[in-house]
Design an enzyme around this catalytic site. Structure first.
Site, PDB file in Angstrom:
ATOM      1  N   HIS A  82       0.848  -1.188   0.000  1.00  0.00           N
ATOM      2  CA  HIS A  82       0.000   0.000   0.000  1.00  0.00           C
ATOM      3  C   HIS A  82       0.885   1.241   0.000  1.00  0.00           C
ATOM      4  CE1 HIS A  82      -3.884  -2.025   1.663  1.00  0.00           C
ATOM      5  NE2 HIS A  82      -3.343  -2.707   0.659  1.00  0.00           N
ATOM      6  N   GLU A  84       0.672   3.917   1.760  1.00  0.00           N
ATOM      7  CA  GLU A  84       1.016   4.330   3.119  1.00  0.00           C
ATOM      8  C   GLU A  84       2.186   3.509   3.644  1.00  0.00           C
ATOM      9  OE1 GLU A  84      -3.557   4.647   2.777  1.00  0.00           O
ATOM     10  OE2 GLU A  84      -1.973   3.334   2.042  1.00  0.00           O
ATOM     11  N   CYS A 110      -6.659   2.088   4.850  1.00  0.00           N
ATOM     12  CA  CYS A 110      -7.361   0.870   5.255  1.00  0.00           C
ATOM     13  C   CYS A 110      -7.029   0.592   6.719  1.00  0.00           C
ATOM     14  CB  CYS A 110      -6.947  -0.309   4.366  1.00  0.00           C
ATOM     15  SG  CYS A 110      -5.251  -0.887   4.662  1.00  0.00           S
ATOM     16  N   CYS A 113      -3.217  -0.254   7.299  1.00  0.00           N
ATOM     17  CA  CYS A 113      -2.363   0.938   7.220  1.00  0.00           C
ATOM     18  C   CYS A 113      -2.615   1.870   8.398  1.00  0.00           C
ATOM     19  CB  CYS A 113      -2.572   1.655   5.893  1.00  0.00           C
ATOM     20  SG  CYS A 113      -1.856   0.750   4.496  1.00  0.00           S
TER      21      CYS A 113
END
Length: 150
Positions: A82, A84, A110, A113
């Site tokens: 991801h 992040e 999410c 994260c």
């Protein structure tokens, strides 16, 4: 021309960062800023040195694209990082503290994260698009992190 606010400026930069994404399914960009200075950026896609997702590097994304898997099914098989995660890991790799920093993302984090964001000392999150669920948003706010949709 009106000068953009700092939040608008960094969100706009996150939009540019997401253009580096190599994921078949979605493009996300992140900018982490501290004291109005960029300390890290990240985009989603396969780990460094692994075949790009859009070149077949992630079988799970390929199966989703070809409707073999349904949305949300077998997320554990996705090898894509991801945005992040990438930005936080870049900070760690280069020894730059994220304590008190602001994370700007093109999509709300999410749940996974959000946990990393909390433990990395990020003080606030600014995002432009909502996530498919609000679990990450709820966790961030319950941890006292300021969350703003731009």
């Amino acid at each position: 021309m009106k000068r953009p606010s700092w939040d608008d400026y960094f969100i706009d930069l996150a939009q540019v960062v997401k253009s580096r994404s190599n994921c078949l399914r979605m493009s996300v960009g992140v900018v982490i800023a501290k004291d109005k200075r960029i300390i890290a950026t990240g985009y989603n896609g396969t780990p460094a040195g692994v075949t790009n997702c859009y070149d077949g590097g992630c079988q799970r994304c390929l199966d989703r694209e070809n409707n073999i898997l349904k949305e949300g099914e077998r997320k554990d098989l996705c090898i894509c990082m991801h945005a992040e995660q990438n930005a936080l890991l870049q900070s760690a790799l280069y020894g730059v503290s994220t304590k008190g920093a602001v994370l700007y993302s093109t999509v709300a984090p999410c749940l996974q994260c959000a946990k990393a964001i909390i433990n990395c000392g990020i003080s606030s999150v600014v995002y432009s698009d909502s996530h498919t669920d609000d679990f990450g948003h709820k966790l961030l706010t319950s941890a006292g992190i300021i969350v703003v949709k731009k």
